[in-house]
Design a protein around this motif. Structure first.
Motif: not given
Length: 435
Positions: A180-185, A202-206
């Protein structure tokens, strides 16, 4: 000796499991758990973006949207005791695998709902209402997940390996958080701030909704660990663990209080703490968090194996006393320098491992198999809701009130409370699981 005796004493595979199934059991719990916690933590890493889109900004205080976003984070935590009780009861009545299936379906649905949450500009007050509903569903799921997966992992362990197996509770939790942290970063680095605010968050939640489906598929191959005799016997009542084991329930609360405030402060709130107290760069804070979480995941099996050799209590006391003594100077030393935050976060991770690597084993070893999942689920999740889930909100509130230095002392005090419980905790590493 019956199959139940084997499992209770940690000397065999789960009933009906084929030879060599330990790795499969570990994967079923860990990968599903990682999917669960990816969905849960994506929210905290993207809180500053969600605040801009879902909550109206106060004309007098720019921290109001962020406070509101962390309040929703805390609201999700207060569904966790209900989830721990209900999903724990499902695990004790219908089997650990049935509960694990239910929790991951709920988490995927909650993540999808967050991704589809409308903005405040588009629908007004309906936007935060949708977000609250999504977090309530996720809170129900996470509360049940810890109870079911903790029980499942420890009951799947072989002789002298309960600490090692239990450490994968936080290995998988951290992997989910790390992703989650990596995707957000990555999104922060690739997208402009305007695009992150418009649709990037919104992308990380999909992705999380899809990740949950993968975890569900893997869990279908897991073998049930609930003792066979209990599957055919009378089912435990919903509140049987609380009614028949009040001392054990209180012990779970004391064990968890210091651990949960330290855990959520260090793994969830620290990047935001650095931003609001030291003007740390938003993107750099996510990068530091990703690096330190990878380090943290590597430490967990080492702590679990060590606890199988020397016991659970030495590690718990190392955590509690170390954190109580060092949390104030560590947080006070955070500056806007990259190396400063990285060193502080990694130092805290070492201390925190004394709790996280053994927490699942300690909790599971306290209750008998009949009510193990529900017995763990409710008091653990209630304590996490009271102290862990409120950590970001309390920390931000201290800052808004002009007393940012009070928050580290609050964390230290709770760690000292837990240290008192660790001192009287019976050592359970070498004994059999209660049947």
């Amino acid at each position: 000796m019956t199959s139940t005796d084997h499992v209770a004493n940690g000397h065999s595979r789960p009933p009906g499991a084929p030879p060599g199934s330990s790795a499969r059991q570990l994967a079923a719990a860990s990968i599903g758990n990682a999917a669960e916690w990816y969905d849960w933590y994506a929210y905290s890493f993207l809180a500053v973006y969600i605040a801009d889109q879902v909550f109206p900004e106060s004309t007098s205080n720019s921290l109001v949207p962020l406070l509101a976003t962390f309040a929703v984070f805390a609201v999700g935590f207060f569904m966790r005791p209900i989830g721990g009780l209900l999903m724990g009861a499902v695990a004790d009545r219908h089997g650990r695998r049935a509960a694990l299936t239910a929790t991951i379906l709920l988490m995927g649905a909650g993540s999808l709902l967050v991704a589809l949450t409308p903005t405040y500009h588009a629908v007004g007050v309906l936007a935060p209402v949708v977000l609250v509903i999504a977090r309530l569903v996720q809170g129900l799921s996470v509360g049940g997940e810890f109870a079911a997966s903790t029980t499942f992992l420890v009951e799947s362990a072989g002789p002298g390996r309960r600490g090692l197996f239990s450490s994968f509770q936080y290995v998988s939790t951290t992997i989910g958080q790390l992703i989650a942290s990596g995707v957000a970063a990555l999104l922060v680095l690739l997208l402009t701030n305007d695009r992150m605010n418009e649709w990037g968050w919104r992308v990380p939640f999909l992705i999380g909704a899809l990740f949950s489906l993968v975890g569900l598929w893997i869990r279908r191959g897991a073998h049930e660990t609930r003792p066979a005799e209990q599957r055919s016997g009378p089912r435990p009542g919903l509140f049987e663990a609380l009614r028949c084991h009040p001392r054990e329930s209180l012990l779970i609360c004391g064990i968890t209080a210091g651990g949960t405030i330290a855990y959520y402060t260090w793994t969830t709130y620290l990047p935001t703490y650095a931003q609001v107290n030291a003007n740390f760069d938003k993107g750099d804070a996510l990068v530091v968090s990703t690096i330190s979480l990878a380090f943290f995941a590597l430490l967990q099996p080492l702590g679990g194996m060590l606890s199988d050799r020397i016991g659970r209590k030495p590690l718990l006391l190392f955590f509690a006393l170390g954190f109580a003594a060092l949390v104030v100077p560590l947080l006070d030393s955070v500056t806007d320098a990259f190396a400063s935050l990285l060193l502080v976060q990694c130092a805290g991770m070492v201390l925190l491992t004394g709790y996280t690597s053994v927490a699942a084993a300690v909790n599971a070893e306290i209750f008998p198999a009949r009510v193990r999942a529900a017995g763990i689920g409710f008091p653990y999740s209630l304590t996490v809701a009271l102290f862990g889930g409120t950590a970001p909100y309390v920390g931000t509130w201290f800052k808004e009130a002009g007393h940012a230095g009070g928050f580290p002392w609050y964390v230290a005090g709770l760690c000292l409370v837990s240290a008192c419980f660790y001192l009287v905790l019976p050592e359970t590493a070498k004994g059999p699981l209660k049947g």
